[in-house]
Design an enzyme around this catalytic site. Sequence first.
Site, PDB file in Angstrom:
ATOM      1  CG  ASP A 195      -2.059   0.144   0.791  1.00  8.35           C
ATOM      2  OD1 ASP A 195      -2.221   2.003  -0.161  1.00  8.35           O
ATOM      3  OD2 ASP A 195      -2.805   0.674   1.632  1.00  8.35           O
TER       4      ASP A 195
HETATM    5  C1  BGC Z   1      -5.157   3.509   0.125  1.00  3.59           C
HETATM    6  C2  BGC Z   1      -5.304   2.739  -1.444  1.00  3.59           C
HETATM    7  C3  BGC Z   1      -5.031   2.943  -2.239  1.00  3.59           C
HETATM    8  C4  BGC Z   1      -3.242   4.003  -2.618  1.00  3.59           C
HETATM    9  C5  BGC Z   1      -3.193   5.088  -3.634  1.00  3.59           C
HETATM   10  C6  BGC Z   1      -3.518   4.538   0.119  1.00  3.59           C
HETATM   11  O1  BGC Z   1      -3.350   4.944   0.729  1.00  3.59           O
HETATM   12  O2  BGC Z   1      -5.070   3.135   0.954  1.00  3.59           O
HETATM   13  O3  BGC Z   1      -6.583   1.501  -1.548  1.00  3.59           O
HETATM   14  O4  BGC Z   1      -4.652   2.055  -3.757  1.00  3.59           O
HETATM   15  O5  BGC Z   1      -3.611   4.739  -0.964  1.00  3.59           O
HETATM   16  O6  BGC Z   1      -3.533   6.001  -3.901  1.00  3.59           O
END
Ligand code: BGC
Length: 761
Positions: free
Chosen positions: A232
């Site tokens: 993530d």
């Molecule tokens: C989120 C993800 C997301 C990523 C990119 C993160 O903060 O938890 O779900 O895909 O950011 O935006």
Amino acid sequence: MDINEIINQMTIKEKAALCIGASAWCTASVRRLGIPQMVMADGPHGVRRAENIDEVHNIYSLRKSLPSTCFPTASAVACTWDIQLLTEMGEAIGKECIVQGVDILLGPGNNMKRTPLCGRNFEYFSEDPYLSGDLAAAFINGVQSKGVGAALKHFIANNQEYKRYTTSAEIDERTLREIYLTAFERAIKKSKPWAIMCSYNKLNGIYCSENHELLTEILREEWGFDGFIISDWGAVHDRTESLKAGVDLEMPGPQKKSFKNLIKAINNGELTEKALNDAVKCILKAVFKSKEEKKSVEDIDINSHHELARKIASESMVLLKNNENILPMTKPKSIAIIGKAAKTPHIQGGGSSEVNPSNLDIPYEEIVKLAEGAKIFYEEGYTMKEEINPVMIDKAVSIAKDAEIALVFLALPSHKEFESYDREDIKLTKHQIQLIKSVALAQPKTVVILNTGSPVSMKEWIDDVQGVLYSWLMGQGGGKAVADILFGKINPSGRLAETFPIKLSDSPAYINYPGENNKVIYGEGIFMGYRYYDKKEMEVQFPFGYGLSYTTFKYSNLKVSSDEFKDVDGLTITLDVKNTGKMAGKDIIQLYISDKEARLARPIKELKGFKKVDLKPGETKTISFKLEERDFAYYHPKYKRWITEDGEFEIMIGKSSRDISLIKKVRLISTTQLPCTLDYNSTVREWLEDKKGKEIIESLSKEIMNRKDFMRLSSDSNVDIWKAAQDTQLIFLLKQISWALPLVPDIIMSRLLSKVHGERK
Ligand code: BGC
């Protein structure tokens, strides 16, 4: 494309760079070797493709994503229980990815709804791993059919936003397997996603991004996942540790510190080049796959995607209350439309999933179109403030009085449905509650339309109104869908994919949320969602699986392929479903099983099948389900595997988890071969639970009972000593009755143990 050959030609630096993003959305390219960059974009209910994919900062306030179709969010689409529809949604999003140059869509989210407070619940499907896993798989299959990869997220236990970056989800092994992992396992096995995104949080003390057992032993080795694992955004703390655990790609990039960390680890031998090569290989496979498999889509019919968004929205909405058939509306001469959400609907939640919609249906306008000249009054009704505003309420009451029916559209303040923080309660604002009550007092024909992504409590006002329609965060086509349902152009068919509790404190994780000292203990164990409310025999506002229709359905003729069956053979179940009402409609038939004889505690019932049928009035269809061994199994932590046991099961067919129409009893014959774990300290119960052990104890018992000494000295021969002593260690019992034994207890014990272990070979 010979990936091994390319890897052979790559320098260590090129490899390390490939394992860390080059920007917020792209991987590094290596021109001299023909390695293109791979572009990622958020989803999951539409494509959020940044205008500038080379930007390094991923900020939610980024409003400049390219326009794309905004579908209803996952909590809504889950209520369609429709595999075909989810696949179509995935296909449409896949096509938009192609047109926008996106190789990997970051979604769907497949976390379980452990608490209704989780700020991101609108992005997740359900509280049930079976339903969630199947819906996620359907969506992924749709996206990937276009040659675009999906990254299933957030692996695992990102079930709250509170301290999501640091908190440790403390979950016992059985709960982890049966609930949280099962959702992912089902999705992964049914759809082979190209990528898995690991979550920010820790699992039992170890960051998911550094959790070898999770990412390598379970995900890759046990489940056979062969895509790439992506962190993530910002979830990596130590790049070498994360790579060793299984994270192939760290996002976002660039990350100088991580790059240096990898190079240093290779140089000092802490990381093998093979491990780096393995990660590079996983990434390159996806990079080239996306170039090779991506379908060619020159352009898309954006209007047909808008139509699809409308269709999905209409099948997502759940009619919760419909006293005296207040809906569908039958040609009212005047309608009072109250509430800001009628003119500015909430189509999505906030955060990384926010897309820039390509179109927008407004409920108010769509109602006007269908109203056939009825007089329409409108009042804004509320602001996003908590405090009661009597002036706004008076205005709303006055138009409600003047009309034949009042429709009250309500959405929560936007900050309550936003990624990265949780809600504090599950209530509407004080003002909104007062608004409903006042309008309903003035106008008995009041229908509330709730435009939110998660459950809200209704006990304070639900008895005052005649109708409630849950329209969820409805996507760009939701405005038309609402109007179609209100006027009966469409028969509502949504069924809840999560329980609506009466109040927050009823919910399963209430006592163990949000955790303390950076730990959140999953104390409710496997009893999550309806499994909890059922076990505790609690009243709920609306149960899992619930939803009304404008027509009625009858189930009959439940048959099973066999009343007694071997687990490995599975079981086929059929039944007839008839539309007994006057309007065509769709129904969702739910199959639950109940294990009547298990050694470990099991939920009262668990969903193991569902089917959606479309029936004309009077029409009957026969539907069938096939259950497999795993559907009857539970995870036994002692054996570290899924097991079945001989015994009775009930096959239940229901309209919801609390409305079971048909039940059939069947007997399962288990073929599970378990290793014997009996030892010197095992209790009588443990001996009796073991098939062979039970036979041995029974024959020992006969032998002892037949001895005259035992009969003579035992004060009460009616006492079943084995039952009375079931939680005593067998050796202890033997010592207590040593006077009745032919040999000293220790010798008997060692003979029993060699018998029970020996004869198993
Ligand atoms: C989120 C993800 C997301 C990523 C990119 C993160 O903060 O938890 O779900 O895909 O950011 O935006």
